[in-house]
Design a protein around this motif. Structure first.
Motif, PDB file in Angstrom:
ATOM      1  N   MET A 111       0.819  -1.192   0.000  1.00 46.27           N
ATOM      2  CA  MET A 111       0.000   0.000   0.000  1.00 46.27           C
ATOM      3  C   MET A 111       0.868   1.264   0.000  1.00 46.27           C
ATOM      4  SD  MET A 111      -3.181   0.412  -0.164  1.00 46.27           S
ATOM      5  CE  MET A 111      -4.705   0.915   0.508  1.00 46.27           C
ATOM      6  N   ASP A 112       1.947   1.242   0.774  1.00 48.52           N
ATOM      7  CA  ASP A 112       2.852   2.391   0.813  1.00 48.52           C
ATOM      8  C   ASP A 112       3.456   2.673  -0.553  1.00 48.52           C
ATOM      9  OD1 ASP A 112       2.377   2.859   3.469  1.00 48.52           O
ATOM     10  OD2 ASP A 112       4.117   1.742   4.180  1.00 48.52           O
ATOM     11  N   GLN A 113       3.778   1.631  -1.290  1.00 47.69           N
ATOM     12  CA  GLN A 113       4.368   1.807  -2.622  1.00 47.69           C
ATOM     13  C   GLN A 113       3.386   2.481  -3.564  1.00 47.69           C
ATOM     14  OE1 GLN A 113       5.561  -2.131  -3.702  1.00 47.69           O
ATOM     15  NE2 GLN A 113       7.571  -1.957  -2.727  1.00 47.69           N
ATOM     16  N   VAL A 114       2.124   2.116  -3.453  1.00 45.02           N
ATOM     17  CA  VAL A 114       1.098   2.731  -4.299  1.00 45.02           C
ATOM     18  C   VAL A 114       1.007   4.221  -3.997  1.00 45.02           C
ATOM     19  CG1 VAL A 114      -1.369   2.800  -4.814  1.00 45.02           C
ATOM     20  CG2 VAL A 114      -0.220   0.598  -4.539  1.00 45.02           C
ATOM     21  N   PHE A 115       0.986   4.577  -2.717  1.00 41.42           N
ATOM     22  CA  PHE A 115       0.902   5.983  -2.336  1.00 41.42           C
ATOM     23  C   PHE A 115       2.157   6.751  -2.744  1.00 41.42           C
ATOM     24  CE2 PHE A 115      -2.374   4.533   0.792  1.00 41.42           C
ATOM     25  CZ  PHE A 115      -3.409   5.296   0.282  1.00 41.42           C
ATOM     26  N   GLU A 116       3.313   6.123  -2.645  1.00 39.80           N
ATOM     27  CA  GLU A 116       4.552   6.780  -3.065  1.00 39.80           C
ATOM     28  C   GLU A 116       4.526   7.070  -4.563  1.00 39.80           C
ATOM     29  OE1 GLU A 116       7.996   4.594  -1.794  1.00 39.80           O
ATOM     30  OE2 GLU A 116       7.387   4.671   0.300  1.00 39.80           O
ATOM     31  N   LYS A 117       4.077   6.098  -5.356  1.00 41.69           N
ATOM     32  CA  LYS A 117       3.987   6.299  -6.806  1.00 41.69           C
ATOM     33  C   LYS A 117       2.969   7.386  -7.138  1.00 41.69           C
ATOM     34  CE  LYS A 117       5.392   1.673  -8.230  1.00 41.69           C
ATOM     35  NZ  LYS A 117       5.000   0.446  -8.931  1.00 41.69           N
TER      36      LYS A 117
END
Length: 51
Positions: free
Chosen positions: A1-7
């Motif tokens: 989930m964090d990766q999605v928000f970072e992208k």
């Protein structure tokens, strides 16, 4: 989930930079009388809380 928000955050930053550069370029080519009219209109809208 964090990766999605970072992208997503990175894409938002890139989009904002493009908009900022486009706005700056547009303002460079805007005529002075037009700029004065826009500033006056924004001041009036802000003064009368229409904005």
């Amino acid at each position: 989930m964090d990766q999605v928000f970072e992208k997503l955050n990175a894409e938002i930053k890139r989009t904002n930079q493009k908009l900022t550069m486009r706005t700056a370029a547009t303002n460079l080519y805007a005529s002075v009388p037009t700029g004065i009219v826009v500033v006056a209109l924004m001041w009036l809208l802000n003064t009368f809380n229409v904005w």
